[in-house]
Design a protein around this motif. Sequence first.
Motif, mmCIF file in Angstrom:
data_model
loop_
_atom_site.group_PDB
_atom_site.id
_atom_site.type_symbol
_atom_site.label_atom_id
_atom_site.label_comp_id
_atom_site.label_asym_id
_atom_site.label_seq_id
_atom_site.Cartn_x
_atom_site.Cartn_y
_atom_site.Cartn_z
ATOM 1 N N TRP A 6 -51.085 69.078 7.126
ATOM 2 C CA TRP A 6 -51.103 68.250 8.324
ATOM 3 C C TRP A 6 -50.110 68.820 9.340
ATOM 4 O O TRP A 6 -49.143 69.463 8.940
ATOM 5 N N PRO A 7 -50.326 68.603 10.652
ATOM 6 C CA PRO A 7 -51.430 67.851 11.258
ATOM 7 C C PRO A 7 -52.711 68.674 11.312
ATOM 8 O O PRO A 7 -52.697 69.882 11.050
ATOM 9 N N VAL A 8 -53.816 67.995 11.706
ATOM 10 C CA VAL A 8 -55.090 68.666 11.934
ATOM 11 C C VAL A 8 -55.582 68.319 13.334
ATOM 12 O O VAL A 8 -55.102 67.373 13.960
ATOM 13 N N ALA A 9 -56.522 69.103 13.798
ATOM 14 C CA ALA A 9 -57.112 68.884 15.119
ATOM 15 C C ALA A 9 -58.491 68.266 14.973
ATOM 16 O O ALA A 9 -59.301 68.721 14.155
ATOM 17 N N VAL A 10 -58.765 67.233 15.755
ATOM 18 C CA VAL A 10 -60.095 66.611 15.813
ATOM 19 C C VAL A 10 -60.602 66.767 17.243
ATOM 20 O O VAL A 10 -59.906 66.417 18.198
ATOM 21 N N LYS A 11 -61.810 67.291 17.391
ATOM 22 C CA LYS A 11 -62.368 67.503 18.725
ATOM 23 C C LYS A 11 -63.874 67.303 18.702
ATOM 24 O O LYS A 11 -64.518 67.493 17.663
ATOM 25 N N PRO A 12 -64.465 66.915 19.823
ATOM 26 C CA PRO A 12 -65.918 66.728 19.877
ATOM 27 C C PRO A 12 -66.644 68.056 19.713
ATOM 28 O O PRO A 12 -66.194 69.099 20.191
ATOM 29 N N ASP A 13 -67.777 67.985 19.050
ATOM 30 C CA ASP A 13 -68.553 69.192 18.787
ATOM 31 C C ASP A 13 -69.029 69.856 20.067
ATOM 32 O O ASP A 13 -69.070 71.076 20.172
ATOM 33 N N ARG A 14 -69.367 69.049 21.088
ATOM 34 C CA ARG A 14 -70.034 69.592 22.271
ATOM 35 C C ARG A 14 -69.171 69.616 23.519
ATOM 36 O O ARG A 14 -69.634 70.084 24.558
ATOM 37 N N ASP A 15 -67.944 69.130 23.486
ATOM 38 C CA ASP A 15 -67.108 69.207 24.681
ATOM 39 C C ASP A 15 -66.439 70.563 24.782
ATOM 40 O O ASP A 15 -66.478 71.374 23.838
ATOM 41 N N GLN A 16 -65.790 70.819 25.920
ATOM 42 C CA GLN A 16 -65.203 72.128 26.172
ATOM 43 C C GLN A 16 -63.881 71.964 26.902
ATOM 44 O O GLN A 16 -63.574 70.906 27.434
ATOM 45 N N GLY A 17 -63.093 73.045 26.902
ATOM 46 C CA GLY A 17 -61.847 73.056 27.657
ATOM 47 C C GLY A 17 -60.800 72.099 27.143
ATOM 48 O O GLY A 17 -59.955 71.634 27.899
ATOM 49 N N LYS B 294 -61.291 69.065 26.083
ATOM 50 C CA LYS B 294 -61.618 67.657 26.312
ATOM 51 C C LYS B 294 -61.826 66.949 24.974
ATOM 52 O O LYS B 294 -62.515 67.444 24.093
ATOM 53 N N GLY B 295 -61.232 65.779 24.845
ATOM 54 C CA GLY B 295 -61.396 64.989 23.638
ATOM 55 C C GLY B 295 -60.560 65.433 22.462
ATOM 56 O O GLY B 295 -60.698 64.897 21.359
ATOM 57 N N PHE B 296 -59.663 66.404 22.670
ATOM 58 C CA PHE B 296 -58.818 66.908 21.584
ATOM 59 C C PHE B 296 -57.870 65.825 21.089
ATOM 60 O O PHE B 296 -57.256 65.110 21.883
ATOM 61 N N ARG B 297 -57.755 65.682 19.776
ATOM 62 C CA ARG B 297 -56.821 64.737 19.167
ATOM 63 C C ARG B 297 -56.010 65.472 18.103
ATOM 64 O O ARG B 297 -56.588 66.155 17.239
ATOM 65 N N LEU B 298 -54.707 65.328 18.148
ATOM 66 C CA LEU B 298 -53.832 65.874 17.108
ATOM 67 C C LEU B 298 -53.507 64.739 16.144
ATOM 68 O O LEU B 298 -52.941 63.713 16.533
ATOM 69 N N VAL B 299 -53.880 64.906 14.871
ATOM 70 C CA VAL B 299 -53.817 63.841 13.877
ATOM 71 C C VAL B 299 -52.826 64.221 12.784
ATOM 72 O O VAL B 299 -52.888 65.328 12.231
#
Length: 423
Positions: free
Chosen positions: A137-148, A150-155
């Motif tokens: 940990w931590p890991v990164a969670v991001k949307p499959d289809r977004d770019q740049g 966008k939607g990045f989450r550090l968990v």
Amino acid sequence: MNKVRILVFPSGSEIGLEIAAALGHSVHVELHGASSRSDHGALAFSRHARVPNIAAPDFDASFSRLLAQWRIDLVFATHDSVQEYLAPRITGWNSRLVNGDPDASRTARRKSATYALFDDKAWMPRRYAAHGCIDTWPVAVKPDRDQGGKGFRLVHAPAELATALATTDEPVVCEYLPGEEATVDCFTDRHGRLLHVGPRSRERVAGGVAMCSRRMAADAELRDIAGDINQRLRLCGPWFFQVKRDLHGQWKLLELSCRLSSSSALQRAAGVNLPLMAVQDHMGRDLDVLDDPRVSRVERRLATTAVLEHDFDTACFDLDDTLLCDGIANPSAMRLAYRLRQLRKRLVLLTRHPRDPLPALAAAHIPATLFDQIVHLRQGEPKSAHVPASSIFIDNHFPERMEVAGNRGVPVFDVDALDLLFP
């Protein structure tokens, strides 16, 4: 000379505006823009149209009709979803999409598909199917289809991960990459040759756009990643990928795209005009790259354009402290004067210069022939007497602007407004 008819869509994005700047002066190009909403594209492209959004039921009919009307040869898509949508359809509309292979566009649009294609490569980040198998940990969670980003989450923990998975559209869970980030602008020609690999930093980012980029060395690691991508995808034109260093300093892939990047102006400043290379490649020309390493960085900012709702045929300029500042030509005023001349406007010089204005113009290297009329005013003579009703008036002196505005009712501008007018 037969010109290549280009359509940029959507035209008002940062990428669309960069393509307009890159191709706007080419003798090989007839440039067109289209957008699905009101944006800056209508100002940047002299030939511009509104079309429906790609999700609208009438998009296909409207867009194909526009391609036929303008006899478009080549389309630049400036958004990944637009690229993916147009790729399998464009040939049926008798046009061509830059870097428009349907399989490549579809793969690049989804991180999951990209990661699956290159799963055997050392430069792929670790992915996790479920939080139960996460060992670091931590890991990164991001949307499959977004770019740049966008939607990045550090968990940082399983409970956070459960929330992130529930609130992220088509989530992808990857190892967190804490090191430096880079964008690598690339170009592949119609023969499949990888002609350019141009890494650059993302030192200051706003809204996913790099506002400060510095050129970086294309080390063997980055060249290998570019070569591997070029080998497995059918690419033709500008494309880019983004990487970050992991805990051990190794580059790992974030995402890739089959379009031009928004800050590729750094490559153009160094002599590598990627949109123009795509046009030349479309024309069947074999290309060489002339890259000047002394261009090291670009700084970007928001630009502002004022829209003047006034029909005029004449622009009246003051001389001292307007066209001239301390005896030197004012670059903002000169840019506007030549731009208005390009727009077929009459230019009139109205001056109270204490002596003959012609030597002052000559000393500043301003040709008197730039003006259709030069009026050397007598003492006490109002400038409004020489300002037509169908004109604009430019003068640094507020009382002069007040007098003209009051007596003629035309738009008046100080020198600080000149860079906002008529880009």
